[in-house]
Design a protein around this motif. Structure first.
Motif, mmCIF file in Angstrom:
data_model
loop_
_atom_site.group_PDB
_atom_site.id
_atom_site.type_symbol
_atom_site.label_atom_id
_atom_site.label_comp_id
_atom_site.label_asym_id
_atom_site.label_seq_id
_atom_site.Cartn_x
_atom_site.Cartn_y
_atom_site.Cartn_z
ATOM 1 N N ARG A 288 83.841 39.087 46.683
ATOM 2 C CA ARG A 288 84.794 39.131 47.787
ATOM 3 C C ARG A 288 84.946 40.549 48.311
ATOM 4 O O ARG A 288 84.596 41.512 47.652
ATOM 5 N N GLY A 289 85.557 40.654 49.524
ATOM 6 C CA GLY A 289 85.863 41.949 50.094
ATOM 7 C C GLY A 289 84.629 42.730 50.488
ATOM 8 O O GLY A 289 83.524 42.204 50.618
ATOM 9 N N THR A 290 84.863 44.035 50.691
ATOM 10 C CA THR A 290 83.780 44.911 51.135
ATOM 11 C C THR A 290 82.638 44.941 50.134
ATOM 12 O O THR A 290 81.456 44.908 50.508
ATOM 13 N N ARG A 291 82.983 45.023 48.850
ATOM 14 C CA ARG A 291 81.949 45.046 47.826
ATOM 15 C C ARG A 291 81.155 43.740 47.816
ATOM 16 O O ARG A 291 79.948 43.735 47.581
ATOM 17 N N GLY A 292 81.837 42.642 48.058
ATOM 18 C CA GLY A 292 81.155 41.355 48.104
ATOM 19 C C GLY A 292 80.177 41.280 49.260
ATOM 20 O O GLY A 292 79.069 40.761 49.117
ATOM 21 N N VAL A 293 80.565 41.825 50.399
ATOM 22 C CA VAL A 293 79.671 41.848 51.562
ATOM 23 C C VAL A 293 78.443 42.684 51.261
ATOM 24 O O VAL A 293 77.308 42.298 51.576
ATOM 25 N N ALA A 294 78.642 43.841 50.633
ATOM 26 C CA ALA A 294 77.520 44.711 50.282
ATOM 27 C C ALA A 294 76.589 44.031 49.287
ATOM 28 O O ALA A 294 75.357 44.134 49.392
ATOM 29 N N ALA A 295 77.166 43.324 48.332
ATOM 30 C CA ALA A 295 76.359 42.632 47.328
ATOM 31 C C ALA A 295 75.538 41.521 47.967
ATOM 32 O O ALA A 295 74.344 41.367 47.675
ATOM 33 N N ARG A 296 76.171 40.741 48.839
ATOM 34 C CA ARG A 296 75.447 39.651 49.499
ATOM 35 C C ARG A 296 74.333 40.198 50.381
ATOM 36 O O ARG A 296 73.249 39.615 50.476
ATOM 37 N N SER A 297 74.598 41.311 51.041
ATOM 38 C CA SER A 297 73.577 41.936 51.877
ATOM 39 C C SER A 297 72.400 42.407 51.027
ATOM 40 O O SER A 297 71.238 42.245 51.418
ATOM 41 N N ALA A 298 72.682 42.978 49.857
ATOM 42 C CA ALA A 298 71.616 43.440 48.972
ATOM 43 C C ALA A 298 70.782 42.277 48.469
ATOM 44 O O ALA A 298 69.542 42.341 48.437
ATOM 45 N N ILE A 299 71.442 41.187 48.097
ATOM 46 C CA ILE A 299 70.726 40.018 47.585
ATOM 47 C C ILE A 299 69.854 39.410 48.682
ATOM 48 O O ILE A 299 68.715 38.999 48.438
ATOM 49 N N GLU A 300 70.373 39.361 49.903
ATOM 50 C CA GLU A 300 69.583 38.828 51.010
ATOM 51 C C GLU A 300 68.375 39.724 51.277
ATOM 52 O O GLU A 300 67.274 39.241 51.564
ATOM 53 N N GLY A 301 68.569 41.033 51.180
ATOM 54 C CA GLY A 301 67.445 41.948 51.335
ATOM 55 C C GLY A 301 66.399 41.745 50.262
ATOM 56 O O GLY A 301 65.193 41.833 50.527
ATOM 57 N N ARG B 145 65.793 38.917 48.782
ATOM 58 C CA ARG B 145 65.131 37.648 49.096
ATOM 59 C C ARG B 145 63.979 37.855 50.078
ATOM 60 O O ARG B 145 62.937 37.214 49.989
ATOM 61 N N GLU B 146 64.156 38.779 50.999
ATOM 62 C CA GLU B 146 63.145 39.012 52.041
ATOM 63 C C GLU B 146 61.929 39.791 51.538
ATOM 64 O O GLU B 146 60.908 39.839 52.224
ATOM 65 N N LEU B 147 62.030 40.391 50.360
ATOM 66 C CA LEU B 147 60.923 41.209 49.854
ATOM 67 C C LEU B 147 59.660 40.394 49.604
ATOM 68 O O LEU B 147 58.548 40.907 49.743
ATOM 69 N N ALA B 148 59.824 39.117 49.234
ATOM 70 C CA ALA B 148 58.655 38.296 48.896
ATOM 71 C C ALA B 148 57.726 38.111 50.084
ATOM 72 O O ALA B 148 56.518 37.932 49.909
ATOM 73 N N VAL C 19 57.682 47.539 46.474
ATOM 74 C CA VAL C 19 58.735 46.580 46.132
ATOM 75 C C VAL C 19 59.801 47.252 45.287
ATOM 76 O O VAL C 19 61.013 47.111 45.535
ATOM 77 N N PHE C 20 59.374 48.013 44.291
ATOM 78 C CA PHE C 20 60.332 48.686 43.421
ATOM 79 C C PHE C 20 61.161 49.715 44.191
ATOM 80 O O PHE C 20 62.374 49.828 43.988
ATOM 81 N N ARG C 21 60.529 50.466 45.070
ATOM 82 C CA ARG C 21 61.280 51.476 45.830
ATOM 83 C C ARG C 21 62.302 50.831 46.757
ATOM 84 O O ARG C 21 63.424 51.313 46.898
ATOM 85 N N ARG C 22 61.899 49.738 47.401
ATOM 86 C CA ARG C 22 62.835 49.049 48.292
ATOM 87 C C ARG C 22 63.976 48.410 47.494
ATOM 88 O O ARG C 22 65.144 48.445 47.928
ATOM 89 N N ARG D 91 65.981 37.268 40.368
ATOM 90 C CA ARG D 91 65.211 36.068 40.700
ATOM 91 C C ARG D 91 64.381 36.290 41.968
ATOM 92 O O ARG D 91 63.231 35.865 42.053
ATOM 93 N N HIS D 92 64.955 36.951 42.940
ATOM 94 C CA HIS D 92 64.212 37.253 44.167
ATOM 95 C C HIS D 92 63.143 38.309 43.918
ATOM 96 O O HIS D 92 62.048 38.249 44.491
ATOM 97 N N LEU D 93 63.452 39.269 43.071
ATOM 98 C CA LEU D 93 62.466 40.305 42.760
ATOM 99 C C LEU D 93 61.279 39.706 42.014
ATOM 100 O O LEU D 93 60.138 40.135 42.196
ATOM 101 N N GLY D 94 61.529 38.698 41.174
ATOM 102 C CA GLY D 94 60.428 38.004 40.525
ATOM 103 C C GLY D 94 59.491 37.370 41.535
ATOM 104 O O GLY D 94 58.255 37.453 41.407
ATOM 105 N N ASN D 95 60.049 36.755 42.568
ATOM 106 C CA ASN D 95 59.217 36.150 43.614
ATOM 107 C C ASN D 95 58.448 37.209 44.396
ATOM 108 O O ASN D 95 57.297 36.998 44.782
ATOM 109 N N ALA D 96 59.083 38.366 44.638
ATOM 110 C CA ALA D 96 58.407 39.436 45.370
ATOM 111 C C ALA D 96 57.223 39.975 44.576
ATOM 112 O O ALA D 96 56.134 40.210 45.124
ATOM 113 N N LEU D 97 57.407 40.178 43.276
ATOM 114 C CA LEU D 97 56.312 40.673 42.443
ATOM 115 C C LEU D 97 55.226 39.616 42.282
ATOM 116 O O LEU D 97 54.032 39.930 42.256
ATOM 117 N N ARG D 98 55.637 38.356 42.178
ATOM 118 C CA ARG D 98 54.654 37.264 42.104
ATOM 119 C C ARG D 98 53.782 37.257 43.350
ATOM 120 O O ARG D 98 52.556 37.123 43.260
#
Length: 359
Positions: free
Chosen positions: A4-17, A19-22, A31-34, A167-174
């Motif tokens: 929730r809150g500002t930290r929650g928005v930042a976390a969701r944005s990071a997770i979405e980013g 997800r897009e790495l794959a 991948v690691f640097r991003r 979980r998303h990083l696993g897909n990106a490395l795969r």
């Protein structure tokens, strides 16, 4: 996750980013640097050590860090293989989560961890968060995120973010391991390396010298051999002492997109205690087929269907062996074609038998 809150928005944005790495077409170092850029503000770590791994065994086979001095990395390798510690990469995998903190695993008693006492604390850090990057039934990498004591332990929400991001990083490395074509040059063949008890190189065959360059870690370490070779040697020593080890050999990819199998064995007699010979053999297309199928993101059942087809079975054979109807086989086959980007069985065979990759 209750973000929730500002930290929650930042976390969701990071997770979405993450997800897009794959689908970003990045190499493993990229991948690691991003991922570092996306996760550092949210997890609030001060240093990170990234690793690739053999997807089948989960054994670490490289190291990359832009924060840490790896002047005592041989100790880290020994602790990873020999110490029966808390929150190790294998234990995290078996726990059903993909991220764990040392503070949570020790219930706040960090001194109970041998890794904390001998490695983390002497390096000036407090809590450690570890994550494993699993996807399609394999472990494609892992990482250790360290923070200075003044920051305090990782919060529960940060561990949850790391778990989701892993979980998303696993897909990106795969995705980095999807074959893109066989290398043109002829492989020089097996290479032999002899290591002393401290994993210092004692002798090597002709092809080994050139292979060591191609297996070199992205970040230099105190080891005189690549991480993959040292890990193969340490697990050979464990096996010689009658201790449980992951299945062998260890698979590792070179900088020029070739795959090798590393077999370690201890020498006996003549004062050669704990001396190990590591033989690095080029992996055959047949040995790489399961890895390539997993790299395309095929499910376990789809991999079974594809393997049978590549080995010459027709729809009726697959139906009989896997106890499914021909229509179900065709459904799986359609999905396999879609994920691998082919339109026929012949194209599938050609695609899966190719070597190489993008990372």
């Amino acid at each position: 996750m209750g973000l929730r809150g500002t930290r929650g928005v930042a976390a969701r944005s990071a997770i979405e980013g993450m997800r897009e790495l794959a689908g970003a077409g990045l190499t493993t170092p990229e991948v690691f640097r991003r991922a570092d850029e996306l996760l550092r503000p949210v997890l609030e770590f001060d240093a990170v050590c990234w690793h690739t791994a053999d997807p089948a065994t989960g054994l670490v086979n490289s190291v990359q860090s832009e924060d840490l001095s790896l002047a005592a990395f041989e100790q880290a390798v020994r602790l990873e293989v020999w110490a029966d510690d808390l929150a190790t990469f294998p234990k995290i995998r078996r726990s059903g989560v993909q991220a764990e903190t040392l503070s949570r695993a020790t219930k706040g008693r960090l001194q109970e961890s041998v890794r904390y006492r001998e490695q983390v604390a002497p390096a000036g850090f407090g809590d450690e968060l570890r994550a494993v990057f699993d996807a399609a039934g394999g472990m494609w990498g892992c990482a250790a995120f360290l923070r200075v004591p003044d920051r305090g332990p990782y919060l529960g929400r940060q561990r949850e973010v790391a778990d989701a991001a892993a979980r998303h990083l696993g897909n990106a490395l795969r995705a980095c391991h999807v074959p893109s074509g066989a290398p043109d040059a002829v492989d020089p063949g097996p290479a032999v390396l002899v290591l002393d008890r401290h994993n210092r190189l004692q002798a090597l065959s002709g092809p080994a010298e050139e292979l060591l360059v191609r297996l070199a870690d992205p970040t230099p370490t105190s080891l005189t051999v690549p991480t993959s070779v040292a890990m193969a040697a340490e697990h050979a020593r464990r096996a010689a002492h009658g201790l449980t080890v992951p299945q062998t050999p260890v698979r590792v990819r070179t900088r020029d997109d070739r795959w090798y199998l590393l077999h370690g064995s201890t020498l006996r007699g003549g004062g050669a205690a704990d001396t190990v010979t590591v033989v690095a053999s080029p992996a055959s297309p047949a040995e790489l087929m399961p890895l390539h199928l997993a790299a395309y993101g095929l499910t376990a059942r789809e991999q079974e269907v594809a393997l049978l087809l590549v080995r010459g079975s027709d729809t009726r054979d697959v139906s009989r062996v896997l106890a499914m109807t021909p229509y179900t086989v065709q459904d799986h086959l359609k999905s396999v074609f879609g994920k691998t980007g082919v339109g026929s069985r012949q194209e599938l065979i050609a695609r899966i038998m190719l070597g190489g990759g993008r990372c």
